[in-house]
Design a protein around this motif. Structure first.
Motif, mmCIF file in Angstrom:
data_model
loop_
_atom_site.group_PDB
_atom_site.id
_atom_site.type_symbol
_atom_site.label_atom_id
_atom_site.label_comp_id
_atom_site.label_asym_id
_atom_site.label_seq_id
_atom_site.Cartn_x
_atom_site.Cartn_y
_atom_site.Cartn_z
ATOM 1 N N ILE A 163 0.835 -1.203 0.000
ATOM 2 C CA ILE A 163 0.000 0.000 0.000
ATOM 3 C C ILE A 163 0.868 1.250 0.000
ATOM 4 N N GLY A 164 1.974 1.207 0.728
ATOM 5 C CA GLY A 164 2.843 2.373 0.840
ATOM 6 C C GLY A 164 3.514 2.757 -0.456
ATOM 7 N N MET A 165 3.713 1.808 -1.351
ATOM 8 C CA MET A 165 4.400 2.112 -2.615
ATOM 9 C C MET A 165 3.716 3.255 -3.355
ATOM 10 N N CYS A 166 2.402 3.232 -3.420
ATOM 11 C CA CYS A 166 1.673 4.319 -4.073
ATOM 12 C C CYS A 166 0.967 5.225 -3.071
ATOM 13 N N GLY A 167 0.742 4.717 -1.861
ATOM 14 C CA GLY A 167 -0.043 5.467 -0.887
ATOM 15 C C GLY A 167 0.712 6.547 -0.153
ATOM 16 N N HIS A 168 2.040 6.631 -0.330
ATOM 17 C CA HIS A 168 2.778 7.673 0.387
ATOM 18 C C HIS A 168 2.497 9.054 -0.189
ATOM 19 N N ASP A 169 1.829 9.130 -1.324
ATOM 20 C CA ASP A 169 1.450 10.399 -1.926
ATOM 21 C C ASP A 169 0.323 10.111 -2.907
ATOM 22 N N ASP A 170 -0.254 11.157 -3.481
ATOM 23 C CA ASP A 170 -1.243 10.909 -4.533
ATOM 24 C C ASP A 170 -0.780 11.451 -5.886
ATOM 25 N N LEU A 171 0.478 11.900 -5.954
ATOM 26 C CA LEU A 171 1.110 12.343 -7.198
ATOM 27 C C LEU A 171 2.597 12.014 -7.142
ATOM 28 N N LYS A 172 3.195 11.756 -8.269
ATOM 29 C CA LYS A 172 4.649 11.597 -8.380
ATOM 30 C C LYS A 172 5.197 10.597 -7.357
ATOM 31 N N GLN A 173 4.565 9.426 -7.299
ATOM 32 C CA GLN A 173 5.007 8.420 -6.331
ATOM 33 C C GLN A 173 6.331 7.773 -6.710
ATOM 34 N N GLY A 174 6.725 7.835 -7.983
ATOM 35 C CA GLY A 174 7.981 7.242 -8.411
ATOM 36 C C GLY A 174 7.879 6.673 -9.814
ATOM 37 N N GLU A 175 9.032 6.306 -10.360
ATOM 38 C CA GLU A 175 9.087 5.656 -11.668
ATOM 39 C C GLU A 175 9.396 4.184 -11.443
ATOM 40 N N PHE A 176 8.416 3.337 -11.667
ATOM 41 C CA PHE A 176 8.539 1.919 -11.336
ATOM 42 C C PHE A 176 8.791 1.104 -12.601
ATOM 43 N N GLU A 247 -18.449 16.773 0.725
ATOM 44 C CA GLU A 247 -18.183 16.082 -0.536
ATOM 45 C C GLU A 247 -17.408 16.951 -1.524
ATOM 46 N N GLN A 248 -17.290 18.234 -1.253
ATOM 47 C CA GLN A 248 -16.616 19.147 -2.164
ATOM 48 C C GLN A 248 -15.157 19.406 -1.787
ATOM 49 N N VAL A 249 -14.687 18.776 -0.714
ATOM 50 C CA VAL A 249 -13.333 19.023 -0.212
ATOM 51 C C VAL A 249 -12.545 17.716 -0.207
ATOM 52 N N ALA A 250 -11.410 17.686 -0.897
ATOM 53 C CA ALA A 250 -10.576 16.475 -0.961
ATOM 54 C C ALA A 250 -10.072 16.106 0.427
ATOM 55 N N SER A 251 -10.025 14.810 0.707
ATOM 56 C CA SER A 251 -9.695 14.343 2.059
ATOM 57 C C SER A 251 -8.197 14.243 2.335
ATOM 58 N N LYS A 252 -7.372 14.143 1.291
ATOM 59 C CA LYS A 252 -5.914 14.009 1.453
ATOM 60 C C LYS A 252 -5.557 12.779 2.299
ATOM 61 N N ASN A 253 -6.269 11.688 2.080
ATOM 62 C CA ASN A 253 -6.096 10.499 2.913
ATOM 63 C C ASN A 253 -4.773 9.773 2.670
ATOM 64 N N TYR A 254 -3.986 10.229 1.682
ATOM 65 C CA TYR A 254 -2.669 9.619 1.482
ATOM 66 C C TYR A 254 -1.785 9.812 2.705
ATOM 67 N N HIS A 255 -2.067 10.843 3.502
ATOM 68 C CA HIS A 255 -1.308 11.016 4.747
ATOM 69 C C HIS A 255 -1.479 9.796 5.658
ATOM 70 N N VAL A 256 -2.680 9.257 5.731
ATOM 71 C CA VAL A 256 -2.946 8.084 6.568
ATOM 72 C C VAL A 256 -2.190 6.869 6.039
ATOM 73 N N LEU A 257 -2.271 6.652 4.735
ATOM 74 C CA LEU A 257 -1.626 5.477 4.136
ATOM 75 C C LEU A 257 -0.103 5.556 4.268
ATOM 76 N N GLY A 258 0.452 6.721 3.975
ATOM 77 C CA GLY A 258 1.898 6.878 4.067
ATOM 78 C C GLY A 258 2.402 6.733 5.491
ATOM 79 N N ALA A 259 1.679 7.291 6.445
ATOM 80 C CA ALA A 259 2.082 7.193 7.847
ATOM 81 C C ALA A 259 2.028 5.750 8.337
ATOM 82 N N ALA A 260 1.042 5.000 7.880
ATOM 83 C CA ALA A 260 0.950 3.591 8.274
ATOM 84 C C ALA A 260 2.177 2.821 7.797
ATOM 85 N N PHE A 261 2.596 3.057 6.548
ATOM 86 C CA PHE A 261 3.787 2.373 6.028
ATOM 87 C C PHE A 261 5.043 2.754 6.821
ATOM 88 N N MET A 262 5.273 4.056 7.019
ATOM 89 C CA MET A 262 6.492 4.501 7.694
ATOM 90 C C MET A 262 6.538 4.020 9.139
#
Length: 485
Positions: A163-176, A247-262
């Motif tokens: 999950i952390g591979m892509c979940g640490h951000d929602d843009l520019k996660q890396g070149e795989f 519903e009109q405001v993005a949740s930015k939940n990638y913070h949760v996913l990235g923090a779980a991995f780290m």
């Protein structure tokens, strides 16, 4: 997530005796990352061999301070984390295969956008109003974590790594890239377009990661309680997005996913789960502080230069601070004084440059444009100056510290609330500022404080989830070693 290397400054709270030594180190580089890099190295190396040392080393190795040239890069992408996953994706065939199959499954079985009907008045990304098991009954709480467990044969650490591979951000996660694995999968009958797509904002770089609008980023994807609480969501809407629906405001939940991995990585290397949560919380505070410092540094400096300027101090009593500033700046532009050598230290010329206005205002159209830019800049400049002077930030013993939510100076929080909510003609903000100007500044400062609460709470939610499920591994072993099992 866009994690910040300054997390290890917080370790100084655990090893305060070492800070006195590191404070004497060279201050040739002033950016926050270089300061954190020096301190972190000294702190970690000073620790005795233990789970604490191993956990912090793992965290630091993944973040990789060398991947960031300046603080500004922290805001744009997680270079260190991206490099970590790129390396293992290229060199670990088992991990690459599981990752491609896992993200293929997500692409084919879940939504890739939340805006199903263009007539819907909602955000295309997962929002503060979206949650698995609530408005999304088709996704049960923990669905993403359970799917990752399926691909890792029940290994929780490996699941969070997937999950952390892509979940640490929602843009520019890396070149795989792993041509060998891709060719093997294509030979089995899979199609290339099932694995890769062009992410948002990228023209030539395909990615296996979900679109930032995908279900992958919905709250509750790890567990029902791996989310910020409803009261904080209400405060975010009231303070930062008045009049908007959740519903009109993005949740930015990638913070949760990235923090779980780290956090899982620290626990895996031997750090106590409770301490790992604390370190991740510090990281979130420092990350948000760097982001804020990048935005307020220039306007804050200009505000206090203008407050001390003799022309502003000597203005007529009825002339407001903002009016005097704009009048003087426009006068400098009309007289073309900003093009002379003596203008290098002129605060009004610097202000014109900061707002992007022409330095020569020789025609009415240019002056009108400059006036609009200056007026739009005033509220943010005042709020920036007040925040920088009231809250912990700046340079201490040669170490550049990011902005903080902690207020050391200025008015009592109750007075801030009272002035912001009422019509009381109290000036608690600065010389020559009206009550209305002060209220606007206090509202903006409140929104910045809410940003801290939002980011930190998401990191803590992800960290606490990892603390519940992740297991320590033998020394020098990682969950990435287990993908071939």
């Amino acid at each position: 997530m866009r994690h910040v290397l300054q997390v290890l400054l917080g370790v100084g709270l655990l090893c305060s005796s070492t800070v006195a030594q590191t404070a004497q180190m060279s201050t040739a580089q002033k950016n926050g990352i270089s300061s954190a890099d020096r301190i972190a190295t000294a702190l970690i190396n000073s620790l005795p061999d233990s789970g604490v040392k191993n956990g912090l080393k793992r965290y630091y190795q993944i973040l990789d301070p060398r991947a960031y040239a300046t603080d500004t890069q922290v805001a744009s992408k997680n270079s260190g984390v991206s490099n970590y996953f790129q390396h293992h994706f290229s060199n670990n065939k088992c991990f690459a295969e599981k990752a491609l199959l896992f993200y293929r499954d997500l692409r084919l079985s879940t939504r890739q956008t939340q805006l199903i009907d263009e007539k819907e008045n909602r955000h295309s990304r997962t929002s503060l109003g979206d949650k698995a098991g609530m408005n999304r009954k088709d996704l049960k709480p923990g669905w993403l974590y359970e799917k990752a467990l399926h691909y890792t044969k029940g290994n929780p650490n490996a699941a969070l790594t997937l999950i952390g591979m892509c979940g640490h951000d929602d843009l520019k996660q890396g070149e795989f890239l792993n041509d060998t694995v891709e060719e093997q999968l294509l030979a089995k009958g899979y199609r290339h377009d099932e694995f890769f797509e062009l992410p948002d904002g990228e023209e030539n770089q395909e990615s296996p990661c979900p679109a930032r609008t995908a279900d992958f980023y919905i709250a509750g994807a790890l567990a029902d309680n791996a989310d910020i609480d409803a009261s904080l969501k209400r405060r975010i809407l009231e303070t930062q997005y008045p009049g908007k629906k959740a519903e009109q405001v993005a949740s930015k939940n990638y913070h949760v996913l990235g923090a779980a991995f780290m956090t899982c990585q620290m626990i895996e290397a031997g750090l106590n789960p409770l301490l790992a949560v604390k370190v991740e919380s510090m990281a979130a505070n420092l990350y948000r502080g760097i982001r804020l410092c990048q935005n307020i540094e220039v306007p804050a400096h200009l505000f206090w230069r203008l407050q001390r300027d003799q022309q502003i101090k000597g203005r007529p009593p009825r002339l407001r601070f903002e009016e005097a500033v704009i009048q003087n700046a426009l006068a400098k532009g009309r007289s073309k004084q900003c093009q002379t050598k003596s203008a290098k230290e002129d605060v009004f010329c610097d202000l014109l440059k900061a707002v992007g206005a022409p330095l020569e205002l020789d025609v009415p159209r240019l002056e009108q444009r400059a006036q609009g830019l200056l007026q739009a800049y005033m509220d943010n400049m005042i709020a920036s100056g007040l925040y920088a002077s009231w809250h912990v930030s700046g340079e201490i013993a040669g170490v550049s510290l990011p902005c903080s939510r902690d207020q050391l100076f200025g008015p009592h929080p109750f007075m801030k609330w009272l002035v912001s909510q009422t019509e009381l003609p109290l000036n608690i903000c600065g010389s020559g500022l009206t009550a209305e100007s002060c209220r606007k500044a206090l509202a903006k400062i409140k929104s910045w404080e809410i940003d801290f609460d939002w980011t930190v709470s998401q990191h803590v939610a992800g960290a606490k989830f990892a603390a519940r499920v992740c297991k320590p591994h033998p020394q020098n072993k990682t969950s990435l070693d287990e993908f071939c099992n």
